[in-house]
Scaffold this motif. Structure first.
Motif, PDB file in Angstrom:
ATOM      1  N   ARG A 143       0.808  -1.221   0.000  1.00  0.00           N
ATOM      2  CA  ARG A 143       0.000   0.000   0.000  1.00  0.00           C
ATOM      3  C   ARG A 143       0.843   1.274   0.000  1.00  0.00           C
ATOM      4  O   ARG A 143       0.464   2.279  -0.583  1.00  0.00           O
ATOM      5  CB  ARG A 143      -0.926  -0.023   1.210  1.00  0.00           C
ATOM      6  N   TYR A 144       1.991   1.270   0.674  1.00  0.00           N
ATOM      7  CA  TYR A 144       2.775   2.491   0.842  1.00  0.00           C
ATOM      8  C   TYR A 144       3.887   2.677  -0.169  1.00  0.00           C
ATOM      9  O   TYR A 144       4.327   3.795  -0.402  1.00  0.00           O
ATOM     10  CB  TYR A 144       3.352   2.536   2.262  1.00  0.00           C
ATOM     11  N   ASN A 157      -1.278  15.656  -2.082  1.00  0.00           N
ATOM     12  CA  ASN A 157      -2.015  14.494  -2.593  1.00  0.00           C
ATOM     13  C   ASN A 157      -2.717  14.713  -3.922  1.00  0.00           C
ATOM     14  O   ASN A 157      -3.278  13.772  -4.476  1.00  0.00           O
ATOM     15  CB  ASN A 157      -3.039  14.024  -1.550  1.00  0.00           C
ATOM     16  N   GLN A 160      10.795   9.156  -0.552  1.00  0.00           N
ATOM     17  CA  GLN A 160      10.021   8.576   0.543  1.00  0.00           C
ATOM     18  C   GLN A 160      10.956   7.643   1.297  1.00  0.00           C
ATOM     19  O   GLN A 160      11.600   6.789   0.688  1.00  0.00           O
ATOM     20  CB  GLN A 160       8.814   7.793   0.055  1.00  0.00           C
ATOM     21  N   GLY A 178       6.937   5.405  10.679  1.00  0.00           N
ATOM     22  CA  GLY A 178       6.176   5.076   9.476  1.00  0.00           C
ATOM     23  C   GLY A 178       6.935   5.461   8.226  1.00  0.00           C
ATOM     24  O   GLY A 178       8.042   4.993   7.993  1.00  0.00           O
ATOM     25  N   ASN A 206       7.645  11.365   3.599  1.00  0.00           N
ATOM     26  CA  ASN A 206       7.631  11.698   2.184  1.00  0.00           C
ATOM     27  C   ASN A 206       7.960  13.179   2.053  1.00  0.00           C
ATOM     28  O   ASN A 206       7.291  14.013   2.660  1.00  0.00           O
ATOM     29  CB  ASN A 206       6.258  11.378   1.576  1.00  0.00           C
ATOM     30  N   SER A 208       5.283  15.043   4.465  1.00  0.00           N
ATOM     31  CA  SER A 208       4.216  14.314   5.140  1.00  0.00           C
ATOM     32  C   SER A 208       4.782  13.084   5.824  1.00  0.00           C
ATOM     33  O   SER A 208       5.740  12.480   5.361  1.00  0.00           O
ATOM     34  CB  SER A 208       3.102  13.930   4.154  1.00  0.00           C
ATOM     35  N   LEU A 209       4.184  12.745   6.959  1.00  0.00           N
ATOM     36  CA  LEU A 209       4.555  11.568   7.727  1.00  0.00           C
ATOM     37  C   LEU A 209       3.331  10.683   7.802  1.00  0.00           C
ATOM     38  O   LEU A 209       2.263  11.134   8.254  1.00  0.00           O
ATOM     39  CB  LEU A 209       5.031  11.956   9.131  1.00  0.00           C
ATOM     40  N   SER A 210       3.442   9.457   7.317  1.00  0.00           N
ATOM     41  CA  SER A 210       2.331   8.497   7.353  1.00  0.00           C
ATOM     42  C   SER A 210       2.688   7.391   8.320  1.00  0.00           C
ATOM     43  O   SER A 210       3.821   6.902   8.329  1.00  0.00           O
ATOM     44  CB  SER A 210       2.096   7.895   5.962  1.00  0.00           C
ATOM     45  N   THR A 211       1.725   6.991   9.102  1.00  0.00           N
ATOM     46  CA  THR A 211       1.939   5.892  10.034  1.00  0.00           C
ATOM     47  C   THR A 211       0.709   5.014  10.055  1.00  0.00           C
ATOM     48  O   THR A 211      -0.387   5.458   9.716  1.00  0.00           O
ATOM     49  CB  THR A 211       2.274   6.427  11.449  1.00  0.00           C
ATOM     50  N   ALA A 212       0.881   3.766  10.409  1.00  0.00           N
ATOM     51  CA  ALA A 212      -0.234   2.820  10.506  1.00  0.00           C
ATOM     52  C   ALA A 212      -0.303   2.316  11.942  1.00  0.00           C
ATOM     53  O   ALA A 212       0.714   2.157  12.616  1.00  0.00           O
ATOM     54  CB  ALA A 212      -0.041   1.666   9.543  1.00  0.00           C
TER      55      ALA A 212
END
Length: 178
Positions: free
Chosen positions: A9-10, A87, A145, A151, A154, A173-177
């Motif tokens: 997904r990432y 995005n 990225q 996480g 980017n 941006s910082l994405s975490t799950a």
């Protein structure tokens, strides 16, 4: 309706993501001035391996179309689609543009550094409805990225089309799950 065939997904190296939606909001009460509001959209993302360039090189393509309409008149501004930023249209501030109809697209040439990290060159574009005509915007740039403890981080630098380097926008941006 939604389908996700991405292998990751990432940071996918194969597959795609496809979504289509439609909804109708009915007016509340006996207010005859309001009519039904229709929301329609389509989102497509596809990863294409680039065999002539070696294993870690990929093309990523994204296209998203959204429309808001009413049976009579224009939808209220509160229902317009907001776009711009990390995005949808890099090189511009987050959600700085609004319209009742928008088509956005992105192309990235990616080189995978690891299962979770990549560098990329980007080209973003948008066409949107403004008054009774259409307007187009675009931007170009690059980024990275990286997999971090929290996480994914980017970072992208993008220049709006027709502008010089002094108009470069930094998107982080910082994405975490969980």
């Amino acid at each position: 309706l939604e389908m996700d065939t991405r292998d990751n997904r990432y940071n996918p190296s194969d597959g795609g993501y496809y979504r289509i939606w439609n909804s109708t909001l009915e007016p509340l009460g006996e207010n005859t001035e309001l009519t039904r509001l229709h929301r329609t959209g389509l989102k497509l993302q596809q990863i294409l391996p680039l065999p002539g360039m070696g294993e870690p090189w990929l093309a990523w393509i994204r296209m998203q179309a959204e429309n808001r309409s009413m049976e009579s008149g224009d939808p209220p501004r509160a229902e317009w689609i907001r776009f711009g930023g990390a995005n949808t249209l890099r090189g511009h501030a987050e959600r700085v543009f609004a319209s009742s109809g928008v088509l956005t697209g992105s192309f990235e040439l990616r080189r995978l550094l690891s299962r979770q990290s990549r560098v990329f060159a980007l080209l973003d574009a948008a066409v949107y409805r403004q008054d009774s005509s259409s307007r187009g915007l675009w931007a170009w740039g690059g980024g990275v990225q990286l997999s971090v403890q929290q996480g994914f981080l980017n970072v992208a630098l993008a220049v709006p089309g027709g502008e010089g380097f002094s108009a470069t926008t930094l998107h982080v941006s910082l994405s975490t799950a969980f």
